[in-house]
Design a protein around this motif. Structure first.
Motif, PDB file in Angstrom:
ATOM      1  N   GLU A  65     -32.856 -42.659  13.238  1.00  0.00           N
ATOM      2  CA  GLU A  65     -32.494 -41.458  14.250  1.00  0.00           C
ATOM      3  C   GLU A  65     -32.926 -41.637  15.203  1.00  0.00           C
ATOM      4  O   GLU A  65     -31.570 -40.587  16.308  1.00  0.00           O
ATOM      5  N   ASP A  66     -33.867 -41.553  15.982  1.00  0.00           N
ATOM      6  CA  ASP A  66     -33.481 -41.472  17.550  1.00  0.00           C
ATOM      7  C   ASP A  66     -33.268 -43.008  17.657  1.00  0.00           C
ATOM      8  O   ASP A  66     -32.339 -42.204  18.951  1.00  0.00           O
ATOM      9  N   ILE A  67     -33.187 -43.725  17.801  1.00  0.00           N
ATOM     10  CA  ILE A  67     -31.911 -44.841  18.135  1.00  0.00           C
ATOM     11  C   ILE A  67     -30.589 -44.597  17.923  1.00  0.00           C
ATOM     12  O   ILE A  67     -29.676 -44.233  18.741  1.00  0.00           O
ATOM     13  N   GLU A  68     -30.562 -43.679  16.901  1.00  0.00           N
ATOM     14  CA  GLU A  68     -28.975 -43.000  16.732  1.00  0.00           C
ATOM     15  C   GLU A  68     -28.292 -42.379  18.032  1.00  0.00           C
ATOM     16  O   GLU A  68     -27.931 -42.310  18.314  1.00  0.00           O
ATOM     17  N   LYS A  69     -29.794 -40.856  18.027  1.00  0.00           N
ATOM     18  CA  LYS A  69     -29.228 -40.075  19.571  1.00  0.00           C
ATOM     19  C   LYS A  69     -29.254 -40.983  20.559  1.00  0.00           C
ATOM     20  O   LYS A  69     -28.872 -40.516  21.029  1.00  0.00           O
ATOM     21  N   VAL A  70     -30.335 -42.259  20.752  1.00  0.00           N
ATOM     22  CA  VAL A  70     -30.180 -42.424  22.175  1.00  0.00           C
ATOM     23  C   VAL A  70     -28.389 -43.437  21.641  1.00  0.00           C
ATOM     24  O   VAL A  70     -27.523 -43.359  23.413  1.00  0.00           O
ATOM     25  N   ILE A  71     -27.966 -43.882  21.166  1.00  0.00           N
ATOM     26  CA  ILE A  71     -26.899 -44.850  21.164  1.00  0.00           C
ATOM     27  C   ILE A  71     -25.718 -43.209  21.768  1.00  0.00           C
ATOM     28  O   ILE A  71     -25.488 -43.969  21.655  1.00  0.00           O
TER      29      ILE A  71
END
Length: 75
Positions: A65-71
């Motif tokens: 979820e953190d990665i998805e937010k950064v992307i």
């Protein structure tokens, strides 16, 4: 979040494993009777393994979820 050293990670793993084991023993014995967990190590091991997998799943989902937010912010 600060990265932990190898020895700190080992200590954290030991604490988590101890927590899983003592929790599993208490839960199994509360459900199935005194000393049941101690007399059925295969059940205790399976319980601990399931708990560890579930915990890892939660951690990975959180990180994804953190990665998805950064992307999402980068687009």
């Amino acid at each position: 979040m600060e990265k932990l050293s190898h020895s700190e990670l080992m200590e954290q793993s030991l604490k988590e494993t101890t927590f899983y084991m003592t929790s599993a023993i208490k839960i199994i014995n509360d459900k199935l009777g005194e000393s049941y967990a101690e007399n059925h190590p295969e059940l205790l091991g399976a319980f601990m393994q399931t708990t560890a997998i579930s915990n890892l799943e939660s951690i990975l989902l959180n990180k994804l979820e953190d990665i998805e937010k950064v992307i999402g912010k980068a687009q």
